[in-house]
Design an enzyme around this catalytic site. Structure first.
Site, PDB file in Angstrom:
ATOM      1  N   TYR A   1     -75.978 -22.393 -37.425  1.00 45.97           N
ATOM      2  CA  TYR A   1     -74.803 -23.143 -37.864  1.00 45.97           C
ATOM      3  C   TYR A   1     -73.709 -22.182 -38.303  1.00 45.97           C
ATOM      4  CZ  TYR A   1     -72.298 -27.034 -40.080  1.00 45.97           C
ATOM      5  OH  TYR A   1     -71.359 -27.975 -40.414  1.00 45.97           O
TER       6      TYR A   1
ATOM      7  N   ASP B   1     -69.694 -35.996 -43.169  1.00 43.95           N
ATOM      8  CA  ASP B   1     -70.826 -36.679 -43.795  1.00 43.95           C
ATOM      9  C   ASP B   1     -70.433 -37.331 -45.109  1.00 43.95           C
ATOM     10  OD1 ASP B   1     -72.144 -35.651 -41.651  1.00 43.95           O
ATOM     11  OD2 ASP B   1     -73.386 -34.250 -42.784  1.00 43.95           O
TER      12      ASP B   1
ATOM     13  N   GLY C   1     -81.232 -35.218 -39.915  1.00 43.81           N
ATOM     14  CA  GLY C   1     -79.886 -35.196 -39.349  1.00 43.81           C
ATOM     15  C   GLY C   1     -79.101 -36.453 -39.637  1.00 43.81           C
ATOM     16  N   LEU C   2     -79.578 -37.275 -40.586  1.00 37.44           N
ATOM     17  CA  LEU C   2     -78.886 -38.510 -40.965  1.00 37.44           C
ATOM     18  C   LEU C   2     -78.153 -38.358 -42.296  1.00 37.44           C
ATOM     19  CD1 LEU C   2     -81.556 -41.147 -39.852  1.00 37.44           C
ATOM     20  CD2 LEU C   2     -79.628 -40.218 -38.554  1.00 37.44           C
ATOM     21  N   SER C   3     -77.991 -37.108 -42.708  1.00 38.70           N
ATOM     22  CA  SER C   3     -77.150 -36.756 -43.840  1.00 38.70           C
ATOM     23  C   SER C   3     -77.672 -37.226 -45.190  1.00 38.70           C
ATOM     24  CB  SER C   3     -75.714 -37.268 -43.632  1.00 38.70           C
ATOM     25  OG  SER C   3     -74.834 -36.563 -44.476  1.00 38.70           O
TER      26      SER C   3
ATOM     27  N   GLU D   1     -69.748 -34.166 -32.109  1.00 33.79           N
ATOM     28  CA  GLU D   1     -70.685 -33.294 -32.831  1.00 33.79           C
ATOM     29  C   GLU D   1     -70.149 -31.875 -32.923  1.00 33.79           C
ATOM     30  OE1 GLU D   1     -72.990 -34.437 -35.082  1.00 33.79           O
ATOM     31  OE2 GLU D   1     -73.683 -35.560 -33.344  1.00 33.79           O
ATOM     32  N   HIS D   2     -70.224 -31.302 -34.106  1.00 35.30           N
ATOM     33  CA  HIS D   2     -69.735 -29.954 -34.396  1.00 35.30           C
ATOM     34  C   HIS D   2     -68.226 -29.846 -34.187  1.00 35.30           C
ATOM     35  CE1 HIS D   2     -73.589 -27.940 -35.189  1.00 35.30           C
ATOM     36  NE2 HIS D   2     -74.075 -28.799 -34.309  1.00 35.30           N
ATOM     37  N   THR D   3     -67.553 -30.958 -34.266  1.00 37.73           N
ATOM     38  CA  THR D   3     -66.087 -30.956 -34.202  1.00 37.73           C
ATOM     39  C   THR D   3     -65.457 -31.051 -35.583  1.00 37.73           C
ATOM     40  OG1 THR D   3     -66.186 -33.350 -33.854  1.00 37.73           O
ATOM     41  CG2 THR D   3     -65.958 -31.976 -31.895  1.00 37.73           C
TER      42      THR D   3
ATOM     43  N   GLY E   1     -84.059 -34.008 -43.671  1.00 39.00           N
ATOM     44  CA  GLY E   1     -84.206 -33.173 -42.496  1.00 39.00           C
ATOM     45  C   GLY E   1     -84.070 -33.909 -41.187  1.00 39.00           C
TER      46      GLY E   1
END
Length: 389
Positions: A215, A166, A120-122, A29-31, A118
């Site tokens: 973000y 994503d 977080g599943l893109s 995550e966030h990589t 909204g």
């Protein structure tokens, strides 16, 4: 879908429908915007775009989810500016296609989606990729270029500084497998998952406004860490290149150090998770889930009370190997690894616990690895409107 399209636009003998899936990121995550490693799966939850040629000279679009429509002359698309609405994703993709040498013909688009917004599943990438395929109308495009094009639409037109994960997994999803993506080289490898594990996402049903500003701040903090470390190690171009030894000897400011520590350790967790999956070591896979969440919670600080509660509550239940937040954070979903026989009890218990704590009923989604984007040949396979979340 055909009936709904024709009710909106009239008879459409040239109607074709394109599908692009949402995703859940198992770990990493966030990589992605730090050019590291991620391990997402494409979901059966997807966005469908029906498209047919029109003689109006316009690109017309309608979303079932919002009940809103919009229309633009095709020759005006490149002059449009963002409006802060869902239509920005459509316009951004159209502009990028034109810039890449794919003229946009007048068309009517009808959007139906089972990806909860909204969560977080893109949902945004699913909309971008399905829209791009609909506007291409069967014209060939390199799949990697398709993912890049859709990401550019989100970064440069919508204005979200996202990585490519994503859009990439929406294009390259595989049934029965996660995909390990090297976000620098874009090399991607299917990763088989143990058959004896079930994956469920639990939606907090909240999205805190802090998410968008945080973000941007995290991307800036990561860039600051790279600049500081590269002064001593010129070979470092992103946090992907930073070793734990470099990090610990860099004397970074405390906040910057914690942000960098998350990314460096999370890249390692992706590779460790893949090794544990190959060994069918479900306990180790669960441990890595938890370590990822704690790093996101304390070092990267992108969790929230609702996400932390769902993770802690899940970890106290029988049959749960691990749980973590997934996606950008500040709301959205957790992803949970559990024994298949525990799934029914888990659904009931996590729902009851969350309702008691927050007076909100969470939505729970099975996460079955799904195929990537493409044309829907059998329109009867498209979920009916009454089946939408």
């Amino acid at each position: 879908m055909k009936a709904a399209f024709e009710a909106r636009y009239g008879a459409a003998p040239g109607l074709r429908v394109w599908r692009a899936p949402g995703r859940v990121n198992l770990i990493g995550e966030h990589t992605d915007y730090n050019l590291g490693f991620v391990l997402p799966i494409a979901l059966e939850l997807a966005t469908y775009v029906g498209a047919a040629p029109t003689s109006t000279g316009q690109l017309r679009v309608y979303s079932e989810h919002t009940g809103e429509s919009a229309a633009w002359p095709v020759e005006a698309l490149t002059a449009l500016r963002p409006e802060g609405r869902w239509t920005d994703y459509v316009v951004g993709v159209a502009r990028e296609l034109i810039a890449a040498g794919y003229p946009i013909a007048p068309a009517d688009l009808y959007i139906r989606s089972t990806v909860p917004e909204g969560s977080g599943l893109s949902s945004s990438a699913a909309l971008e990729v399905s829209t791009a395929l609909a506007l291409l109308a069967g014209r060939a495009i390199d799949p990697v270029e398709l993912a890049k094009l859709c990401r550019r639409a989100e970064v440069e037109f919508v204005g979200t500084p996202c990585g490519i994960m994503d859009q990439f997994i929406s294009v390259f999803g595989r049934e029965h497998a996660a995909i390990r993506i090297d976000c620098r080289s874009l090399e991607h490898t299917p990763v088989a998952l143990p058959a004896s594990v079930e994956i469920l996402a639990v939606n907090t049903m909240v999205k805190h406004e802090l998410g968008s500003s945080a973000y941007r701040q995290r991307t800036e903090e990561c860039a600051a860490a790279v600049e500081h470390i590269a002064a001593r190690h010129p070979e470092v171009r992103s946090l992907r290149d930073v070793t734990p030894e470099m990090l610990y000897s860099a004397a970074l400011p405390e906040t910057i150090a914690r942000r960098a520590r998350h990314v460096v350790s999370e890249n390692q967790r992706v590779n460790d998770f893949i090794a544990a999956s190959a060994a069918n070591d479900l306990d180790r896979m669960g441990e890595l889930f938890v370590a990822s969440h704690r790093s996101l919670q304390h070092d990267y600080e992108v969790s929230c009370a609702e996400l932390d509660f769902l993770v802690d509550a899940a970890l106290a239940m029988e049959g749960i190997y691990g749980a973590r937040m997934t996606g950008g954070g500040f709301g959205g979903c957790t992803v949970n690894l559990l024994r298949p026989d525990a799934a029914g009890r888990f659904r009931e218990a996590i729902t009851a616990a969350y309702e008691q704590r927050f007076s909100i009923t969470p939505q729970i989604y099975p996460c079955t690895p799904s195929a990537g984007a493409g044309e829907v040949r059998n329109l009867e396979n498209i979920p009916a409107r009454e089946e939408l979340p």
